[in-house]
Design a protein around this motif. Sequence first.
Motif, PDB file in Angstrom:
ATOM      1  N   THR A   1      49.754 -17.893 -37.356  1.00  0.00           N
ATOM      2  CA  THR A   1      48.082 -18.087 -37.633  1.00  0.00           C
ATOM      3  C   THR A   1      47.544 -17.850 -36.262  1.00  0.00           C
ATOM      4  O   THR A   1      46.282 -17.070 -36.506  1.00  0.00           O
ATOM      5  CB  THR A   1      48.118 -19.497 -37.922  1.00  0.00           C
ATOM      6  OG1 THR A   1      48.525 -20.270 -37.290  1.00  0.00           O
ATOM      7  CG2 THR A   1      48.740 -19.527 -39.526  1.00  0.00           C
ATOM      8  N   MET A   2      48.095 -18.366 -35.189  1.00  0.00           N
ATOM      9  CA  MET A   2      47.094 -18.022 -33.871  1.00  0.00           C
ATOM     10  C   MET A   2      47.052 -16.452 -33.755  1.00  0.00           C
ATOM     11  O   MET A   2      46.031 -16.026 -33.177  1.00  0.00           O
ATOM     12  CB  MET A   2      47.716 -18.601 -32.575  1.00  0.00           C
ATOM     13  CG  MET A   2      47.732 -20.088 -32.763  1.00  0.00           C
ATOM     14  SD  MET A   2      46.106 -20.808 -32.848  1.00  0.00           S
ATOM     15  CE  MET A   2      45.870 -21.411 -34.530  1.00  0.00           C
ATOM     16  N   GLN A   3      48.147 -15.631 -33.785  1.00  0.00           N
ATOM     17  CA  GLN A   3      47.793 -14.184 -33.620  1.00  0.00           C
ATOM     18  C   GLN A   3      46.930 -13.540 -34.636  1.00  0.00           C
ATOM     19  O   GLN A   3      45.952 -12.893 -34.258  1.00  0.00           O
ATOM     20  CB  GLN A   3      49.417 -13.451 -33.649  1.00  0.00           C
ATOM     21  CG  GLN A   3      49.458 -12.128 -33.661  1.00  0.00           C
ATOM     22  CD  GLN A   3      48.837 -11.513 -32.255  1.00  0.00           C
ATOM     23  OE1 GLN A   3      49.323 -12.064 -31.241  1.00  0.00           O
ATOM     24  NE2 GLN A   3      48.090 -10.655 -32.050  1.00  0.00           N
ATOM     25  N   PHE A   4      47.160 -13.795 -35.901  1.00  0.00           N
ATOM     26  CA  PHE A   4      46.332 -13.314 -36.905  1.00  0.00           C
ATOM     27  C   PHE A   4      44.870 -13.628 -36.837  1.00  0.00           C
ATOM     28  O   PHE A   4      43.713 -13.083 -36.909  1.00  0.00           O
ATOM     29  CB  PHE A   4      46.741 -13.643 -38.233  1.00  0.00           C
ATOM     30  CG  PHE A   4      45.976 -13.350 -39.279  1.00  0.00           C
ATOM     31  CD1 PHE A   4      46.044 -12.227 -39.938  1.00  0.00           C
ATOM     32  CD2 PHE A   4      45.107 -14.343 -40.109  1.00  0.00           C
ATOM     33  CE1 PHE A   4      45.233 -11.446 -40.880  1.00  0.00           C
ATOM     34  CE2 PHE A   4      44.262 -13.852 -41.198  1.00  0.00           C
ATOM     35  CZ  PHE A   4      44.278 -12.510 -41.504  1.00  0.00           C
ATOM     36  N   LEU A   5      44.442 -14.852 -36.558  1.00  0.00           N
ATOM     37  CA  LEU A   5      43.130 -15.519 -36.554  1.00  0.00           C
ATOM     38  C   LEU A   5      42.435 -15.071 -35.110  1.00  0.00           C
ATOM     39  O   LEU A   5      41.326 -14.786 -35.121  1.00  0.00           O
ATOM     40  CB  LEU A   5      43.193 -17.223 -36.739  1.00  0.00           C
ATOM     41  CG  LEU A   5      43.457 -17.382 -38.125  1.00  0.00           C
ATOM     42  CD1 LEU A   5      43.423 -18.993 -37.971  1.00  0.00           C
ATOM     43  CD2 LEU A   5      42.306 -17.092 -39.125  1.00  0.00           C
TER      44      LEU A   5
END
Length: 130
Positions: free
Chosen positions: A29-33
């Motif tokens: 999620t941190m990479q995606f967002l």
Amino acid sequence: MTLPAKFLIFAVLGLTPIALSYGLYPPITMQFLFGIEAEGTNFTHIFRAIMGLYFANALFWLLGAYKQKYRLAALYSLVIFMFGLGAGRFLSLIIDGMPHWLLFVYLLLEIGFGVAGIYMIKKSGKEELK
């Protein structure tokens, strides 16, 4: 159901996806967002702790939504939580500069929820006097 109770439920519904985005699976999620690497036990540990803090508050707000005797305390905790997050983000904005656009949106939402929470506290106080 009173407006302050509905507001608390609305806040829980809005906070849940944010909590999950921080802690369900931080490396993805941190990479995606935000395009940041959240690898390693320490990094995921911190993000899951943040998720736990969000959910603990959300549970208290649900309690306040359904139990009138906890409603005012839940509203106060919501205001403190939102303004606390907003203050930290505002400080970062001043010191670090402009963050990812989504984090700036979070800042605006936190300020909005804090202000609305103050309104709900006033409204809730009037309802208790009836």
